[in-house]
Design an enzyme around this catalytic site. Structure first.
Site, PDB file in Angstrom:
ATOM      1  N   ARG A 102       0.892  -1.167   0.000  1.00 18.53           N
ATOM      2  CA  ARG A 102       0.000   0.000   0.000  1.00 18.53           C
ATOM      3  C   ARG A 102       0.926   1.211   0.000  1.00 18.53           C
ATOM      4  O   ARG A 102       1.556   1.538   1.005  1.00 18.53           O
ATOM      5  CB  ARG A 102      -0.903  -0.005   1.232  1.00 18.53           C
ATOM      6  CG  ARG A 102      -1.898   1.148   1.291  1.00 18.53           C
ATOM      7  CD  ARG A 102      -2.795   1.002   2.506  1.00 18.53           C
ATOM      8  NE  ARG A 102      -3.640   2.152   2.740  1.00 18.53           N
ATOM      9  CZ  ARG A 102      -4.868   2.307   2.246  1.00 18.53           C
ATOM     10  NH1 ARG A 102      -5.390   1.360   1.482  1.00 18.53           N
ATOM     11  NH2 ARG A 102      -5.584   3.378   2.511  1.00 18.53           N
ATOM     12  N   HIS A 129      -6.851   1.279  -7.063  1.00 18.51           N
ATOM     13  CA  HIS A 129      -7.220   0.637  -5.797  1.00 18.51           C
ATOM     14  C   HIS A 129      -8.096  -0.583  -6.117  1.00 18.51           C
ATOM     15  O   HIS A 129      -9.281  -0.630  -5.783  1.00 18.51           O
ATOM     16  CB  HIS A 129      -7.979   1.631  -4.914  1.00 18.51           C
ATOM     17  CG  HIS A 129      -8.105   1.216  -3.489  1.00 18.51           C
ATOM     18  ND1 HIS A 129      -7.561   0.044  -2.991  1.00 18.51           N
ATOM     19  CD2 HIS A 129      -8.733   1.811  -2.433  1.00 18.51           C
ATOM     20  CE1 HIS A 129      -7.836  -0.045  -1.703  1.00 18.51           C
ATOM     21  NE2 HIS A 129      -8.555   1.000  -1.338  1.00 18.51           N
ATOM     22  N   GLN A 132     -10.346  -2.659  -3.405  1.00 19.90           N
ATOM     23  CA  GLN A 132     -11.616  -2.054  -3.016  1.00 19.90           C
ATOM     24  C   GLN A 132     -12.710  -2.392  -4.021  1.00 19.90           C
ATOM     25  O   GLN A 132     -13.862  -2.612  -3.647  1.00 19.90           O
ATOM     26  CB  GLN A 132     -11.476  -0.533  -2.897  1.00 19.90           C
ATOM     27  CG  GLN A 132     -12.747   0.166  -2.461  1.00 19.90           C
ATOM     28  CD  GLN A 132     -13.172  -0.197  -1.053  1.00 19.90           C
ATOM     29  OE1 GLN A 132     -12.371  -0.105  -0.118  1.00 19.90           O
ATOM     30  NE2 GLN A 132     -14.419  -0.618  -0.881  1.00 19.90           N
ATOM     31  N   ASP A 217     -15.930   9.377  -3.315  1.00 23.57           N
ATOM     32  CA  ASP A 217     -14.757   9.260  -2.449  1.00 23.57           C
ATOM     33  C   ASP A 217     -14.454  10.659  -1.921  1.00 23.57           C
ATOM     34  O   ASP A 217     -15.026  11.656  -2.393  1.00 23.57           O
ATOM     35  CB  ASP A 217     -13.573   8.698  -3.255  1.00 23.57           C
ATOM     36  CG  ASP A 217     -12.396   8.270  -2.386  1.00 23.57           C
ATOM     37  OD1 ASP A 217     -12.542   8.271  -1.142  1.00 23.57           O
ATOM     38  OD2 ASP A 217     -11.331   7.938  -2.942  1.00 23.57           O
ATOM     39  N   CYS A 257     -15.713   4.123  -0.245  1.00 21.82           N
ATOM     40  CA  CYS A 257     -14.634   3.242   0.228  1.00 21.82           C
ATOM     41  C   CYS A 257     -14.196   3.547   1.654  1.00 21.82           C
ATOM     42  O   CYS A 257     -13.487   2.722   2.255  1.00 21.82           O
ATOM     43  CB  CYS A 257     -13.451   3.295  -0.736  1.00 21.82           C
ATOM     44  SG  CYS A 257     -12.687   4.932  -0.880  1.00 21.82           S
ATOM     45  N   ARG A 285     -14.245  -6.307   2.170  1.00 19.12           N
ATOM     46  CA  ARG A 285     -12.807  -6.287   1.898  1.00 19.12           C
ATOM     47  C   ARG A 285     -12.188  -7.587   2.402  1.00 19.12           C
ATOM     48  O   ARG A 285     -11.301  -8.166   1.754  1.00 19.12           O
ATOM     49  CB  ARG A 285     -12.144  -5.091   2.605  1.00 19.12           C
ATOM     50  CG  ARG A 285     -12.429  -3.723   1.995  1.00 19.12           C
ATOM     51  CD  ARG A 285     -11.777  -3.538   0.630  1.00 19.12           C
ATOM     52  NE  ARG A 285     -10.327  -3.691   0.688  1.00 19.12           N
ATOM     53  CZ  ARG A 285      -9.480  -2.730   1.026  1.00 19.12           C
ATOM     54  NH1 ARG A 285      -9.923  -1.531   1.356  1.00 19.12           N
ATOM     55  NH2 ARG A 285      -8.171  -2.956   1.019  1.00 19.12           N
TER      56      ARG A 285
END
Length: 299
Positions: A102, A129, A132, A217, A257, A285
């Site tokens: 990450r 990403h 996600q 987001d 997210c 997740r």
């Protein structure tokens, strides 16, 4: 055998992604404590960016499958002292069974993958990403069935999540309507590759017209905090609110997210309302990544 990596949704075929989603749903519904395919397996988790959901979901997933996970920050490795990525990838991959990163620069993950002996997973970069999106797709499939042919509205920044939704539109065959400020649109090369599946609109209401899913987001992601005030002004007309959701279908879902800033990119009325599925989305997740780890490690 060359390892399979998961840097982008495009690293798997559409059929593989669909099978992975179905496997995630199965793992969620039928948890079997005696099923421990990762006994003796180790996941190295390298974090340059802080995390809640990514760390917990990967670490818990490995534990539930009988394996273990190592948390590594730049302070814990020679990466923080300037060791070449190529060298770190060769050394770390010789000792573990999978690596999740990450990080900031997308090139960090692609370089790691190029020199790794084991599968490498993109836990988030400034470009993509994909993990996600596995959780988001699982959530939609669970609640509404196949997303093929549906309409998704993306409202806000053309960021890594937006890029991943564009790739998802290609892989899962849905239409993606995007409403964002002109100067904050997603990368054109990613848009072009999606062809007719992506369309741009001037307002959230236009993008959300008859949409099956509405997604947003934060306006300022990690690393963009110094732009917060500017972005608040630029994005003020790109909020998901009751007017936005009213333009969508009556049974449309809302996803985010997380973490979310209520009153900025989304109103509390929407994110805490009956159409919001942010908490099942967050939980997924874990299940989606267990399916991903199983796919990559148990080949």
């Amino acid at each position: 055998m060359q390892p399979r990596h998961f840097i982008s949704l495009l690293d798997l075929s559409s059929a593989e992604l669909h099978n992975l989603i179905q496997r995630a749903i199965q793992l969620k519904l039928h948890r079997t404590p005696d099923y421990q395919p990762f006994k003796g397996k180790v996941l190295a988790m390298i974090f340059e960016k802080s995390s809640t959901r990514t760390r917990i979901s990967f670490e818990a997933g490995m534990a539930q499958f009988g394996g273990s996970a190592l948390f590594l920050s730049p302070r814990d490795t020679q990466l923080g002292r300037g060791e070449p990525l190529e060298d770190s990838a060769k050394v770390i991959s010789s000792m573990v069974d999978c690596i999740m990163l990450r990080t900031n620069n997308h090139e960090t993950v692609t370089t790691f993958a190029k020199h790794s002996q084991v599968p490498v997973i993109n836990g988030l970069t400034d470009l993509l990403h994909p993990c996600q999106l596995l959780a988001d797709m699982q959530t939609y499939f669970e609640l509404r069935g196949d997303i093929a042919g549906k309409t998704v509205a993306w409202i806000g920044d053309g960021n890594n999540m937006c890029h991943s939704y564009i790739n998802a539109a290609r892989q899962f065959d849905f239409k993606l309507n995007i409403a964002c400020p002109v100067d904050y649109r997603p990368q054109q090369s990613i848009v072009d590759a999606a062809g007719h599946r992506v369309a741009f609109f001037n307002t959230p209401e236009q993008a959300a017209q008859q949409a099956d899913l509405v997604v947003t987001d934060v306006w300022a992601s990690m690393g963009q905090e110094e732009e917060q005030k500017k972005r608040e002004f630029v994005f003020k007309d790109f909020q998901v609110n009751s007017k936005t959701m009213a333009a969508a279908k009556t049974d449309a879902l809302f996803m985010h997210c997380l973490p979310a800033h209520r009153g900025e990119e989304v109103t509390a009325e929407v994110i805490d309302g009956p159409q919001s599925v942010i908490f099942p989305e967050a939980e997924n997740r874990l299940h989606a990544q267990k399916a991903l780890l199983e796919f990559l490690i148990c080949r």
